[in-house]
Design a protein around this motif. Structure first.
Motif, PDB file in Angstrom:
ATOM      1  N   TYR A 716       0.835  -1.203   0.000  1.00 42.52           N
ATOM      2  CA  TYR A 716       0.000   0.000   0.000  1.00 42.52           C
ATOM      3  C   TYR A 716       0.872   1.257   0.000  1.00 42.52           C
ATOM      4  O   TYR A 716       0.643   2.211  -0.746  1.00 42.52           O
ATOM      5  CB  TYR A 716      -0.933   0.001   1.206  1.00 42.52           C
ATOM      6  CG  TYR A 716      -1.824   1.206   1.239  1.00 42.52           C
ATOM      7  CD1 TYR A 716      -2.803   1.377   0.252  1.00 42.52           C
ATOM      8  CD2 TYR A 716      -1.674   2.190   2.200  1.00 42.52           C
ATOM      9  CE1 TYR A 716      -3.609   2.506   0.245  1.00 42.52           C
ATOM     10  CE2 TYR A 716      -2.468   3.319   2.195  1.00 42.52           C
ATOM     11  CZ  TYR A 716      -3.432   3.468   1.214  1.00 42.52           C
ATOM     12  OH  TYR A 716      -4.228   4.581   1.194  1.00 42.52           O
ATOM     13  N   ARG A 717       1.926   1.257   0.841  1.00 40.31           N
ATOM     14  CA  ARG A 717       2.857   2.391   0.916  1.00 40.31           C
ATOM     15  C   ARG A 717       3.529   2.608  -0.449  1.00 40.31           C
ATOM     16  O   ARG A 717       3.682   3.726  -0.921  1.00 40.31           O
ATOM     17  CB  ARG A 717       3.902   2.092   1.987  1.00 40.31           C
ATOM     18  CG  ARG A 717       4.886   3.212   2.229  1.00 40.31           C
ATOM     19  CD  ARG A 717       5.591   3.022   3.563  1.00 40.31           C
ATOM     20  NE  ARG A 717       6.463   1.870   3.584  1.00 40.31           N
ATOM     21  CZ  ARG A 717       6.367   0.865   4.454  1.00 40.31           C
ATOM     22  NH1 ARG A 717       5.429   0.863   5.379  1.00 40.31           N
ATOM     23  NH2 ARG A 717       7.205  -0.141   4.408  1.00 40.31           N
ATOM     24  N   GLU A 720       1.150   4.187  -2.877  1.00 36.93           N
ATOM     25  CA  GLU A 720       1.038   5.627  -2.609  1.00 36.93           C
ATOM     26  C   GLU A 720       2.278   6.357  -3.125  1.00 36.93           C
ATOM     27  O   GLU A 720       2.196   7.470  -3.619  1.00 36.93           O
ATOM     28  CB  GLU A 720       0.852   5.898  -1.106  1.00 36.93           C
ATOM     29  CG  GLU A 720      -0.538   5.537  -0.574  1.00 36.93           C
ATOM     30  CD  GLU A 720      -1.641   6.493  -1.022  1.00 36.93           C
ATOM     31  OE1 GLU A 720      -1.386   7.382  -1.858  1.00 36.93           O
ATOM     32  OE2 GLU A 720      -2.787   6.326  -0.548  1.00 36.93           O
ATOM     33  N   PHE A 721       3.439   5.701  -2.987  1.00 30.26           N
ATOM     34  CA  PHE A 721       4.674   6.299  -3.505  1.00 30.26           C
ATOM     35  C   PHE A 721       4.572   6.471  -5.022  1.00 30.26           C
ATOM     36  O   PHE A 721       4.857   7.534  -5.573  1.00 30.26           O
ATOM     37  CB  PHE A 721       5.889   5.430  -3.138  1.00 30.26           C
ATOM     38  CG  PHE A 721       7.158   5.862  -3.804  1.00 30.26           C
ATOM     39  CD1 PHE A 721       7.903   6.916  -3.289  1.00 30.26           C
ATOM     40  CD2 PHE A 721       7.608   5.242  -4.972  1.00 30.26           C
ATOM     41  CE1 PHE A 721       9.076   7.333  -3.913  1.00 30.26           C
ATOM     42  CE2 PHE A 721       8.774   5.659  -5.600  1.00 30.26           C
ATOM     43  CZ  PHE A 721       9.509   6.709  -5.073  1.00 30.26           C
ATOM     44  N   GLN A 724       1.893   9.327  -5.609  1.00 29.32           N
ATOM     45  CA  GLN A 724       2.208  10.694  -5.179  1.00 29.32           C
ATOM     46  C   GLN A 724       3.565  11.174  -5.701  1.00 29.32           C
ATOM     47  O   GLN A 724       3.737  12.358  -5.993  1.00 29.32           O
ATOM     48  CB  GLN A 724       2.194  10.791  -3.649  1.00 29.32           C
ATOM     49  CG  GLN A 724       0.817  10.584  -3.047  1.00 29.32           C
ATOM     50  CD  GLN A 724       0.859  10.620  -1.528  1.00 29.32           C
ATOM     51  OE1 GLN A 724       1.567  11.406  -0.931  1.00 29.32           O
ATOM     52  NE2 GLN A 724       0.104   9.743  -0.894  1.00 29.32           N
ATOM     53  N   CYS A 725       4.543  10.258  -5.744  1.00 28.63           N
ATOM     54  CA  CYS A 725       5.908  10.696  -6.049  1.00 28.63           C
ATOM     55  C   CYS A 725       6.279  10.500  -7.518  1.00 28.63           C
ATOM     56  O   CYS A 725       7.155  11.193  -8.025  1.00 28.63           O
ATOM     57  CB  CYS A 725       6.911   9.956  -5.171  1.00 28.63           C
ATOM     58  SG  CYS A 725       6.666  10.284  -3.426  1.00 28.63           S
ATOM     59  N   LEU A 726       5.668   9.516  -8.198  1.00 30.23           N
ATOM     60  CA  LEU A 726       6.068   9.260  -9.584  1.00 30.23           C
ATOM     61  C   LEU A 726       5.063   9.812 -10.588  1.00 30.23           C
ATOM     62  O   LEU A 726       5.438  10.430 -11.565  1.00 30.23           O
ATOM     63  CB  LEU A 726       6.265   7.761  -9.806  1.00 30.23           C
ATOM     64  CG  LEU A 726       7.312   7.098  -8.900  1.00 30.23           C
ATOM     65  CD1 LEU A 726       7.442   5.616  -9.217  1.00 30.23           C
ATOM     66  CD2 LEU A 726       8.673   7.790  -9.017  1.00 30.23           C
ATOM     67  N   PRO A 728       1.950  11.890 -10.045  1.00 31.18           N
ATOM     68  CA  PRO A 728       0.894  12.652  -9.354  1.00 31.18           C
ATOM     69  C   PRO A 728      -0.184  13.159 -10.312  1.00 31.18           C
ATOM     70  O   PRO A 728      -1.284  13.505  -9.881  1.00 31.18           O
ATOM     71  CB  PRO A 728       1.661  13.805  -8.692  1.00 31.18           C
ATOM     72  CG  PRO A 728       2.935  13.914  -9.436  1.00 31.18           C
ATOM     73  CD  PRO A 728       3.262  12.542  -9.939  1.00 31.18           C
ATOM     74  N   LEU A 734      -6.521   5.772  -3.843  1.00 31.74           N
ATOM     75  CA  LEU A 734      -6.216   4.483  -3.228  1.00 31.74           C
ATOM     76  C   LEU A 734      -6.727   4.479  -1.793  1.00 31.74           C
ATOM     77  O   LEU A 734      -6.594   5.481  -1.094  1.00 31.74           O
ATOM     78  CB  LEU A 734      -4.705   4.259  -3.178  1.00 31.74           C
ATOM     79  CG  LEU A 734      -3.938   4.405  -4.482  1.00 31.74           C
ATOM     80  CD1 LEU A 734      -2.459   4.543  -4.196  1.00 31.74           C
ATOM     81  CD2 LEU A 734      -4.199   3.190  -5.358  1.00 31.74           C
TER      82      LEU A 734
END
Lengths: 980, 96
Positions: A716-717, A720-721, A724-726, A728, A734
């Motif tokens: 899940y983390r 989110e990475f 949000q980070c790759l 957006p 999610l």
């Protein structure tokens, strides 16, 4: 001899006697005593033996800086070693004993070390116990461990509890002496949230040791009156018996509170404070001279505190030795109590005259202490070099005062030298603006200076916090100034002069370290152990630096200083652990059917935080294998169900959800139609498998992903990475729904019958309309929302049914009811595991963080026609060798020979060497379907070796066996059952 | 440590999980000629900064935001805390 009376002190209740035992002998003290003050009042001078040379030692200080008087406190159920007699509050029935001595304190066998001291100076261990190397473990270390060390653990469990707590405030004030109380008063009146912490069991700090007048009151009465004012303020919290042990980043402080009563013994507080004020006062330092460690030699200020605070007045024939004015306060108080003060030996040529009654030996030094177990007398030398012998029982020494700035350097800020007071003060280049020092801790050694400094610092803090102070008034004290001449150690004499009493470090040791080129402060510390131990060199550090400076002809600031590290006082590991122990170490998660399973006779196993049913023992089953074999057979022959709610479930929605799923899995998802599920393999960016699972397309833009149980959080983390980070810009949302939906696997050839009985009539679950890998949102049992997936982990015709968590237990009962005809059974994780091994499905044991898709025989799944996490690096050469590891099945040549996970694989004729290693076994079980033990493992070039005989070696268990390599899919190789 | 979350205010560091250098935001393109080399550099090569460092933290026990934190690795002083999504958008603006 028990004294009939003590000098009157408001902090000692002579009407309340307390009896206690020290080294087997019974004594009496009073309420308000520490163990040390009670022992002194009872003329007990010899308290302990020193760490290295086992020298006789007595009480040296009156606080937490005590280097000598370490004792073991004996409780009913456990012993507390290294307790400082100077901080242990006396209670009725206290039992304590000396540590570090054998057979007794008076006749300590190991004091023979003292006779050999010439040979075991600094660096002795490093130089001597070098070789033969095996001697270290067998001989040297056990002997040294027995001889050295501070105290012993009883290894019994303490029945009292430790707790953890959190506190928040605007201003934390550390220390409740004059500066601390004034700061708390001014800050408290302004309305900000203040916490005032005091290490002692009474508030007042060093004011408790004094008899001068503050605003025409005794210091104790003044403390009482201002505390009363402070306690009226609801925004101020005053905590005694609490040591702040460390300052950490961004205004976080740790503090340990000791409780006297109740089941909680101590609380470790984490205090978050916007600002903090260090009002921790100052600590007196010693002067090294020959034999300056004899019992009876104490710090001058500590003698004053025993006299004034605890009323201890049996200091017969006392002498003082100093280089500063403070010692004269001790002299004055001794005289006014009628004690036989022989005089003050002052290193200065023209000390101020405080009282003509005090005999002052000007320009003189104490050069030697005489006595064996106790001080009997001293030799002093004057400027002309004349030697005089003076008889005395006690000697109070003072080499000056060090601001107590331990905490100020915890975040790495180095202290700075102050030439006016010959001591280090808190570094001003404090990057953290959280902590300031005030009063004596800030190098202000006169009382009026302390008052003004506390006021100044608090007003600055209030201004930083943009708070206006309210009206307040400050106390008045008759001024006394403080003067000091630097005097660090007595040069006369060739016998040992003690610098660090706790670690038995002498001037000679420092000289030796210097001679052997350990010349920086940090080297000196490590080579000699100066400043280590439970007191962290609070009385000795600066003196040690001064000696190093004098040896190297440098100034003290040029030599530099070490920084202090937390904790300020020792604390037990238990205090940090608090109640997070045993079952409370981690939370326990229960599956939605837990209570139902418990009632049905399940036994449970831990998987991560979860407790899962491992099998359901029935009558006549006296071995777990009987239960598991029965469960597997029931599923393979009819039908069973299993709670698989622990699998991670991630709900993915949004216009770009499909593209997102397609990018996080290495296999293609772009063409997954609505109403279908697909197996997904998730790689890490380095090309290694991270996790696997299934993802269902419930509608155009709605996907439900499952993960393995253990990776639910990390996947899940990771998603989110990715989002949000790759990427957006992607329209994706999610959310983890693991806890919201219970998921029940229903597996076996009769599972469709069971499903048909449950789903509401309008839904068709026939093979034609709900084929393998279909999914659908529907209702069951007359309207309960559910999601049905036709997926199989067991290899049988199977479904997974998702329902809101609260219905899970009812569903389990309902399944038992409607499945009677088919002899439905619940099955546990063990049967689940057996069936997945039989089917050759990889799980946690295979996805071990070193395995690529190719290793799992899934290399072709990695699509190189699209961007996905891990795709590029999965193609690198090293991961794609043709003879790399491949997932294989293994069957023992003798069906009843168990294959053991972790065993390694070798060619039959090869020797068992790392070079010949061909792989290893990851999972193994007994297969009731094949009536044989089976295993999964990774074997080099494994796909081409099906049918080969291979050697299995387990050197740890000393076992060797042979097995046949085979297809990892042991049952239903073509997947016909799944699609039936 | 205290992390001043841009949406939630000051929060204890124990609520967060640390990932590492914020350069992980700059994922290379997969379909370029030397993509394998680019990915190798992206994944394995890091500056070991003594001083100001931009790094990624995840608010695991919180709102699940990925944050870019500017922290001095010597003093632990935190100068800036930004949402990774915002940071990334600004970064792209800058690159354009």
């Amino acid at each position: 001899m028990i004294r009939p009376t003590r000098t009157k002190s408001s902090l000692i209740n002579t009407n309340k006697k307390l009896s206690f035992v020290f080294n087997g002998k019974k004594y009496e003290g009073f309420q308000g005593d520490t163990l040390a003050s009670a022992l002194l009042a009872n003329d007990v001078k010899l308290i302990a033996r020193s760490f290295k040379y086992h020298r006789p030692r007595g009480i040296f200080t009156s606080g937490s800086h005590e280097p000598n008087a370490l004792v073991e406190i004996i409780h009913d159920d456990y012993n507390e070693p290294n307790s400082k007699a100077t901080t242990v509050e006396l209670y009725e029935g206290l039992v304590a004993k000396s540590q570090n001595c054998w057979p007794s304190l008076k006749y300590d066998f190991m004091s023979i070390n003292d006779k050999f001291s010439k040979f075991i100076g600094a660096g002795f261990y490093y130089k001597t116990f070098m070789w033969p190397s095996f001697f270290w473990e067998k001989v040297y270390e056990p002997v040294i461990r027995k001889a050295a060390g501070l105290g012993k653990l009883s290894k019994n469990k303490n029945n009292k509890n430790s707790e953890k707590g959190f506190l928040y405030c605007d201003l934390l004030i550390i220390g409740s002496g004059l500066s601390g109380l004034i700061s708390a008063y001014i800050a408290g009146l302004s309305g900000i949230k203040v916490i005032l912490v005091e290490e002692d069991y009474v508030f007042g700090g060093s004011l408790n040791n004094e008899v001068f007048k503050i605003s025409n009151m005794s210091p104790q009465a003044w403390v009482h009156s201002i505390l009363k004012e402070i306690r009226k303020l609801s925004n101020v919290r005053c905590i005694e018996n609490t040591s702040v042990i460390g300052m950490f980043d961004h205004g976080v402080f740790g503090a340990i509170q000791k409780l006297k009563e109740g089941k909680i013994e101590q609380i470790f507080w984490k205090i978050m404070s916007k600002k903090a004020l260090l009002c921790s006062g100052s600590l007196e330092r010693l002067i090294p001279f020959q034999n300056n460690d004899l019992p009876g030699i104490m710090l001058s200020g500590s003698i004053r505190s025993y006299l004034n605070r605890w009323g201890v007045n049996n200091f017969d024939k006392i002498l003082l030795f100093t280089n500063n004015d403070d010692t004269y306060l001790t002299a004055l108080d001794l005289i006014s109590n009628g004690i036989n003060l022989i005089g003050v030996v002052d290193t200065r040529d023209n000390p101020r005259i405080f009282d003509p009654k005090i005999k002052v030996f000007k320009s003189s030094q104490v050069v030697n202490a005489r006595g064996k177990l106790y001080l009997k007398g001293v030799d002093i030398v004057n400027k002309e070099g004349e030697l005089t012998h003076l008889k005395c029982d006690y000697l109070g020494i003072s080499g000056g005062w060090n601001p107590n700035i331990h905490l100020s350097s915890h975040t790495g800020v180095r202290p700075e030298w102050n030439e006016k007071i010959y001591a280090f003060v808190a570094g001003k280049k404090n990057v953290s603006t959280h902590l300031k020092a005030a009063g004596s801790a800030n190098g202000k050694f006169s009382l009026n200076e302390c008052i003004l400094d506390a006021e100044k610092q608090v007003l600055e803090i209030l201004s930083d916090l943009k708070i206006k102070p309210k009206k307040y008034s400050l106390p008045k004290i008759k001024e006394q100034s403080f003067e000091i001449d630097p005097f660090w150690f007595v040069k006369i004499g060739s016998q040992r002069k003690w610098v660090d009493l706790q670690n038995d470090v002498t001037v000679k040791d420092i000289e030796m370290a210097y001679a052997e080129n350990f010349r920086t402060v940090e080297h000196l510390k490590r080579y000699t152990t100066l400043g280590m131990g439970t007191d962290q060199g609070k009385t000795s550090n600066v003196t040690g630096l001064a000696i190093l400076a004098s040896l190297s002809n440098k100034s003290i600031p040029d030599v530099g200083t070490t920084v202090f590290r937390p904790p300020y006082v020792p604390l037990s590991i238990e205090a940090l652990v608090g109640s997070s122990i045993g079952k409370n170490f981690k939370p326990t998660r229960l599956t939605p059917t837990h209570n139902w399973a418990r009632d049905y006779g399940a036994s449970f196993t831990e998987t991560g935080l979860w407790l899962r049913a491992e099998w359901y023992s029935q009558k006549n089953e006296n071995h777990w294998r009987m239960s598991v074999d029965r469960e597997v057979n029931s599923v393979r022959n009819s039908v069973g169900f299993c709670d698989v709610s622990t699998l991670g479930k991630i709900d993915i929605q949004g216009k770009d959800a499909l593209e997102f799923v397609n990018k996080v899995y290495c296999n293609g998802f772009a063409k997954l139609p609505v109403g279908k599920v697909r197996y997904g393999l998730m790689l890490r960016e380095d090309g290694i498998v991270m996790d696997d699972g299934t993802t269902a397309r419930m509608s155009e833009n709605h996907f439900i992903m499952t993960t393995t149980t253990v990776n639910a959080e990390s996947v899940y983390r990771h998603l989110e990475f990715c989002h949000q980070c790759l990427w957006p810009e992607m329209d994706v949302h999610l959310i983890s729904t693991t806890d919201a939906w219970a998921q029940i696997a229903i597996a076996g050839p009769n599972s469709r019958k069971i499903i048909s009985k449950m789903v509401d009539k309008q839904f068709d679950v026939s093979n034609k309309n709900f084929p393998f890998m279909a999914c659908k949102e529907l209702t069951i049992c007359g309207g309960v929302l559910a999601r049905l997936f036709r997926i199989s982990f067991s290899g049988e015709l199977a479904y997974e049914l998702s329902i809101p968590t609260q219905y899970a237990s009812s569903l389990a009962s309902h399944l038992m009811e409607i499945g009677k005809e088919e002899n439905i059974i619940p099955y546990g994780t063990e049967a689940l595991g057996v069936m997945r091994i039989e089917k050759g499905h990889a799980a946690g044991a295979e996805l071990n963080g070193t395995i690529s898709a190719l290793n799992l025989n899934m290399g072709k799944m990695v699509s190189n026609k699209k961007d996905s996490i891990g795709m590029v690096l999965s193609k690198r050469e090293g991961l794609n060798t043709s003879d790399g590891l491949r997932l294989v099945g293994l069957k023992p040549l003798k069906a009843n020979n168990q294959l053991i996970s972790g065993s390694h694989l070798f060619n039959s004729s090869d020797k068992i060497t790392p070079k010949n290693d061909l792989g290893y076994i990851t999972s193994s079980c007994y297969s009731p379907t094949l009536k044989s033990y089976i295993a999964l493992g990774f074997l080099k070039n494994g796909c081409n070796r099906h049918g080969d005989k291979i050697k299995i070696s387990n050197p740890i268990l000393g076992k060797e066996d042979f097995a046949e390599v085979c297809n990892p899919i042991f049952v239903d190789t073509n997947g016909e059952k799944l699609r039936a | 440590m205290i992390i001043d979350h841009p949406l939630l205010g000051p929060r204890d560091a124990s609520e967060f999980i640390y990932l590492g250098d914020a350069s992980l935001l700059n994922r290379p393109n997969w379909d370029e000629e030397n993509s394998e080399d680019n990915f190798y550099k992206y994944l394995y090569l890091r500056e070991n900064v003594a001083g100001m460092h931009k790094e990624l933290w995840f608010h695991q026990q919180g709102d699940r935001s990925w944050l870019v934190i500017s922290r001095n690795t010597i003093t632990h002083e935190i100068f800036k805390v930004e949402l990774a999504t915002e940071f990334k958008k600004n970064m792209e603006k800058f690159n354009d």
